[in-house]
Design an enzyme around this catalytic site. Sequence first.
Site: not given
Ligand code: IPM
Ligand code: MG
Length: 371
Positions: A142, A193, A226, A250, A254
């Site tokens: 990032y 990784k 992975d 990230d 999710d």
């Molecule tokens: C998260 C989001 C952010 C990230 C975006 C909105 C920049 O996806 O907080 O997971 O990628 O960190």
């Molecule tokens: Mg995210």
Amino acid sequence: MTTHSLLLLPGDGIGPEVMTEVERVVAFFNKKGKAKFKTETDVVGGAAIDKHGVPLTAGALAKAQAADAVIFGAVGGPKWDKVAYDKRPEGGLLALRKELDLFANLRPAICYPALAEASSLKREHVEGLDILILRELTGGTYFGEPKEIVTLEDGQKRAVDTTVYTTREIERIARVAFDLARKRRNKVHSAEKRNVMKTGVLWNEVVTATHAREAKDVELHHILADACAMQLVRNPKQFDVIVCDNLFGDMLSDEAAMLTGSIGMLPSASLGAPDPKTGKRKALYEPVHGSAPDIAGKGLANPIAAIASYAMALRYSCGLAKEADLIDKAIANTLARGLRTADILQPNMRKVGTAEMGQAILEEIEKLAAA
Ligand code: IPM
Ligand code: MG
């Protein structure tokens, strides 16, 4: 009575709608609780671009630095798709993370019993699930430099992102992982990784050394990122704390979110290092779900992740663990009563909107507080 200062940054999309429900819970604790909250509100992301031309003003950043906790909504949306990369809405959030040095991002994925059917996995795999993704938040892909797109002599373009980690950065996040695990089921999976990336090799080395030196009492496993993604949908209950770098975190968070039924359920805490003098950590709390532009402004958004994020602020920034438990219990009770926003709707449940869900949770909080 202690007064805690909160900076509210509702942001874009469904951010303002879910923040309204948080404010109602804050107002309740101000009236009835054993601490006071002083709130201030500012714009961030697209809303800040519209008003000030930048996704985060120096003024808003200063307020965030001074607050006991920042409560964040969401940023971004199609309206700002054409904004220059360095001015995009997400830049506001990334700048807050970096400037406040919020390196430890806690993303708990808890499957409420009432929601086990809403998950895309079978009930037996998710019922009772309680895992914590600990994402390094201020390093890695990032923020690594160079980060650029250059035009080559032959007219082609070349894009570069850089993944960088130092010993110190890995050590401090590993330490947080071990500390958190000790208060849970005492198990850490470190995901990287190392078979492909140098940062993975160093990550593995430093986590191993930190464990040997400081945390032999905690069970440590190394797993390739992975394979971790695969195991998360195969047998998620094997995990307790998963610690990983910024980019893997990230994605894995999710993925973990969906195990719980909906990404609309997940709160998060982003914490800095404790101040050597006061012991206080800079902190930002936000729902993981993002701005969801497709449903914004319709009163459909699930406010649970935002309300649960405020509960995390009570727990980690305000020393109000009992109040945080009370909110979590109120959320569980509301779900058990059969109320559902569209994202977690199931047969025979009552479909409600953002405000109605917020109101129902508030009523449960009032009941529990009076008991
Ligand atoms: C998260 C989001 C952010 C990230 C975006 C909105 C920049 O996806 O907080 O997971 O990628 O960190
Ligand atoms: Mg995210």
